[in-house]
Design an enzyme around this catalytic site. Structure first.
Site: not given
Length: 260
Positions: A56, A202
């Site tokens: 993400d 991430h």
């Protein structure tokens, strides 16, 4: 303007708490223990011998290329959930991610917390991000993950309208914290890792502790190796056996608006 009676005001005031609850109640799916049991599709449960690897918050020109390089060396592919406003700033990196065999998902146009209902705005911003990804890569994204994993009614409907399937995760590395290390990220993922699971990491630190992406990057080879040693294949959601939502009507992705 039409006059409004006192009774009408009282009725509207009484309905406001119910409307707010209806907006935010789906956010309870954020709870990791609840989601895999009651909402396996939302948790990203797929083939029992496969792990979906997802990232993400990118693209980021400093960190994302390093993840792409490590994934190349590992021979692994993943799904990257991109933030629209950053995708338009780094179009070459978006194209490069797809060129290297990875899949793109929608992480919203901005990375904000959706505490207030905003049906029209959410629909436009999700559709706008879909349009940007399609225009840059020639491929229409299939997946949606709301910022912070906070799923509200308006964002769920926005994803549905855009023809996207909402997917959260079943294991994460807590790699956004200032004290995260490669060892802690690996251990946190391993604690919840099961066949058919979806892993959240991430590839950027814009919304988390500065430099925390180094912990995820350092843990990545070990996480992939742990999966393979367990007899699990690693890949994007496309190969995970989690069926996407049906194609949306053409009107779900509006044409660009001048000045937008």
């Amino acid at each position: 303007m039409f006059p409004v009676s006192g009774r009408s005001w009282r009725t509207a005031a009484a309905l406001l708490p119910a409307a707010a609850a209806a907006h935010i109640v789906p956010a309870a799916t954020w709870l990791p223990g609840l989601r895999p049991l009651l909402f396996p599709g939302l948790a990203g449960t797929g083939h029992v011998r496969h792990i979906a690897l997802t990232f993400d918050d990118g693209p980021d020109p400093e960190s994302t290329p390093r993840f792409l390089d490590v994934l190349d060396r590992l021979g692994a592919r993943a799904t990257f959930f991109v933030v629209g406003e950053h995708a338009v700033r780094h179009p070459g990196l978006v194209r490069e991610t797809v060129r290297r065999g990875h899949e793109l998902g929608v992480h919203g146009w901005r990375h904000d917390r959706p505490w207030r209902p905003a049906f029209a705005r959410d629909a436009e911003e999700v559709a706008r991000t879909v349009r940007v990804v399609h225009d840059l890569t020639g491929r229409r994204p299939r997946w949606y993950r709301p910022p912070y994993g906070i799923l509200t009614t308006s964002r769920w409907l926005a994803a549905r309208r855009a023809g996207l399937r909402t997917v959260l995760w079943s294991a994460w590395g807590r790699d956004w914290t200032a004290d995260a290390t490669p060892g802690s990220v690996r251990a946190r993922v391993a604690a919840d890792l099961r066949g058919g699971g979806t892993v959240l990491l991430h590839d950027a630190d814009r919304y988390s502790a500065p430099g925390c992406w180094h912990a995820a990057l350092g843990a990545l080879p070990a996480i992939v190796e742990d999966c393979r040693e367990a007899g699990l294949t690693v890949g994007p959601l496309h190969d995970h056996g989690t069926a996407p939502a049906p194609p949306a009507p053409r009107t779900a992705v509006p044409e660009p608006v001048a000045g937008g």
